[in-house]
Scaffold this active site. Structure first.
Site, PDB file in Angstrom:
ATOM      1  CB  SER A 147       2.156  -0.037  -3.766  1.00  0.00           C
ATOM      2  OG  SER A 147       1.270   0.532  -4.717  1.00  0.00           O
TER       3      SER A 147
ATOM      4  CB  ILE B 280      -3.019   3.973   2.444  1.00  0.00           C
ATOM      5  CG1 ILE B 280      -1.599   3.413   2.441  1.00  0.00           C
ATOM      6  CG2 ILE B 280      -3.530   4.072   3.873  1.00  0.00           C
ATOM      7  CD1 ILE B 280      -0.603   4.229   3.229  1.00  0.00           C
TER       8      ILE B 280
ATOM      9  CB  ALA C  65      -0.929   0.007   1.223  1.00  0.00           C
ATOM     10  CB  CYS C  66       2.195   3.630  -1.885  1.00  0.00           C
ATOM     11  SG  CYS C  66       1.615   3.518  -3.589  1.00  0.00           S
ATOM     12  CG  ASP C  67       0.288   8.869  -0.120  1.00  0.00           C
ATOM     13  OD1 ASP C  67      -0.367   8.453   0.845  1.00  0.00           O
ATOM     14  OD2 ASP C  67       1.134   9.766  -0.026  1.00  0.00           O
TER      15      ASP C  67
END
Length: 508
Positions: free
Chosen positions: A426, A452, A418-420
């Site tokens: 990701s 996320i 998960a990333c922004d």
């Protein structure tokens, strides 16, 4: 396996702008495919396109019969409503997306210009308002009446917001769009548009470009395409030339790890379109900003001189994406803008690197990108997988902070990176772990990537950059959480592989 909740916090103002830009890109990026589809349709079927078709392009045929086409309706309705729904959903799931889209429809109907900007405002606003309304009677509805109350509350609020959008916001947003459009036209007419690179190129390095690109340039560019079939604004930020020139200079005149990694970075930046790969090179010697600014300004000036532009968004900023979106009569200008911007960036960067070469060799500075990579990731506010391989030495795994969670031997079958945005960083991290699991002969474990904000809590294990772990834990509290410093080669991946190998039924 340990996790950490350590959080680095850049300057408050920069973080606020980064979050704003991330939110804007979060509305636009999932819908880039729609922009690309619209751009292709525009390139082929409008009156000045490759294969003009009145019924599709929306222009009169030989008999004077007028057609609505699909180019105009897609720009007027589809793109804004997709953005509005996505923005509302980001705030309050599907319910927020629906109400946000309803409010945006009111603005679209009441405005006399494209309302992509209005969608970016009304979508999240509608989602936030229905969220507040639902809080009023949360837990107070009698059993059996939930659907009735929920549907009518959203419908009535949507009606009110559509009216507000039509009569109240549409005139205001039309005025704002007109002012912004006139400002761009004035800059073009005065020959000052190349000066935009003074702000855009440093903003890219500081990861502030999303607020500019998706918040201002894309809506204005879409309006220009609707009017003239192309827009130079799509190229202000996407031109891969300045980054290419900088990396070529490091290839020939850099030292140490910077020189060794520059050729590979060229492939990722120029062909793959991931511009952030060159940011650490700039930060390793900030005076190199002059090179990319001059290169960017040269590219803009070239496109102004040739009147060239794109018909749609070039995302990511790969040379392939740029050429695919180039308007049929703009290839000479666009190609020259890339070549000349790269040449100017290369020349200036080469002079700077050669002038400081002896000093850098003597001091040992300028060749190790580790500090610059760390600074770049701090500017971005999250881990970037494409930067991990640039550092001379991988970033060491961080020690667990107070209150950190120790991953258990609980069976892991669903791993989420998960990333922004849920894309670049990701996605590449997930690919790395997926390959490690495959080589280890592990089956029955899925590895995916997502934003996320979209975590649903059903992942067995969530892997994030250490700066984002706290946010991920809030969205998915029942999952195991692993923090990494480096998405490309974190030692934590081997621990994950070891864990799933020794759980029942996972290893083959």
């Amino acid at each position: 396996m340990t996790t950490t909740s350590t959080t680095s916090k850049p300057a408050g103002a920069r973080v606020a702008v980064q979050r704003f830009g991330t939110f804007l890109s979060g509305m636009v990026m999932p819908n880039i495919a729609a922009f690309i589809a619209w751009g292709i349709i525009t390139a082929f079927f409008i009156q000045t396109g490759w294969t003009p078709v009145p019924q599709l392009g929306g222009f009169p045929d030989a008999n004077g019969t007028e057609y609505p086409g699909i180019v105009g309706p897609m720009l007027t309705y589809l793109l804004p409503l997709l953005i509005a729904y996505t923005g509302g959903k980001m705030v309050y799931d599907t319910r927020g997306g629906v109400v946000g889209a309803i409010m945006t429809m009111g603005v679209i109907a009441g405005a006399d210009t494209t309302m992509i900007l209005g969608a970016m405002i009304c979508g999240p606003l509608g989602g936030w308002l229905i969220k507040q309304v639902d809080k009023i009677w949360d837990g107070k509805i009698r059993p059996g009446f939930e659907m009735l109350v929920n549907n009518f509350s959203a419908g009535i609020l949507g009606f009110a917001l559509a009216m507000l959008g039509f009569f109240g916001l549409a005139p205001v947003l039309s005025f704002v769009s007109q002012v912004l459009g006139n400002a761009v036209q004035w800059l073009l007419g005065a020959g000052l548009l190349p000066l935009a690179s003074i702000f855009i190129e440093p903003a890219k390095v500081l990861f502030l470009n999303n607020a500019i690109n998706h918040g201002v340039l894309t809506p204005l560019a879409a309006d220009q395409v609707a009017e003239s079939g192309k827009s130079i604004l799509f190229l202000l930020e996407a031109n891969p030339g300045p980054g290419l020139g900088l990396l070529l200079a490091f290839t020939f005149f850099g030292i140490g790890a910077a020189r060794a990694t520059a050729p590979g970075a060229i492939v990722i930046q120029f062909l793959g379109g991931i511009h952030e790969i060159y940011f650490p090179y700039v930060l390793s010697k900030p005076i190199l900003l002059l090179a990319v600014i001059a290169g960017g300004a040269t590219g803009v000036a070239t496109n102004v001189a040739f009147g060239s532009g794109l018909v749609g968004v070039a995302s990511p900023g790969s040379i392939f994406a740029v050429l695919a979106a180039t308007e049929r009569n703009s290839f000479i200008g666009v190609i020259l803008s890339v070549i000349l911007s790269a040449a100017v960036s290369f020349l200036i960067a080469s002079v700077i690197l050669r002038a400081s070469r002896k000093r850098d060799l003597a001091s040992g500075e300028g060749g190790d990108l580790s500090a610059a990579v760390a600074k770049t990731q701090a500017n971005k506010g999250k881990e970037s997988s494409v930067l991990g391989g640039l550092a001379a030495n991988p970033v060491a795994a961080t020690a667990p902070a107070a209150g950190a969670t120790v991953a258990t031997a609980t069976a892991v079958h669903n791993i989420v990176f998960a990333c922004d945005a849920g894309m670049g960083s990701s996605a590449m991290g997930a690919s790395v772990l997926r390959n490690k699991l495959k080589k280890a002969g592990v089956e029955g474990v899925t590895v995916t990537n997502q934003a996320i904000a979209n975590l649903t809590g059903d992942a067995d294990l969530v892997i994030t950059h250490k700066d984002l772990t706290d946010r991920a834990r809030q969205k998915s509290p029942n999952s195991q959480h692993v923090s990494v410093d480096n998405f490309m080669n974190s030692p934590k991946y081997d621990e994950v592989v070891d864990q799933v190998q020794h759980q029942g039924g996972s290893a083959q």
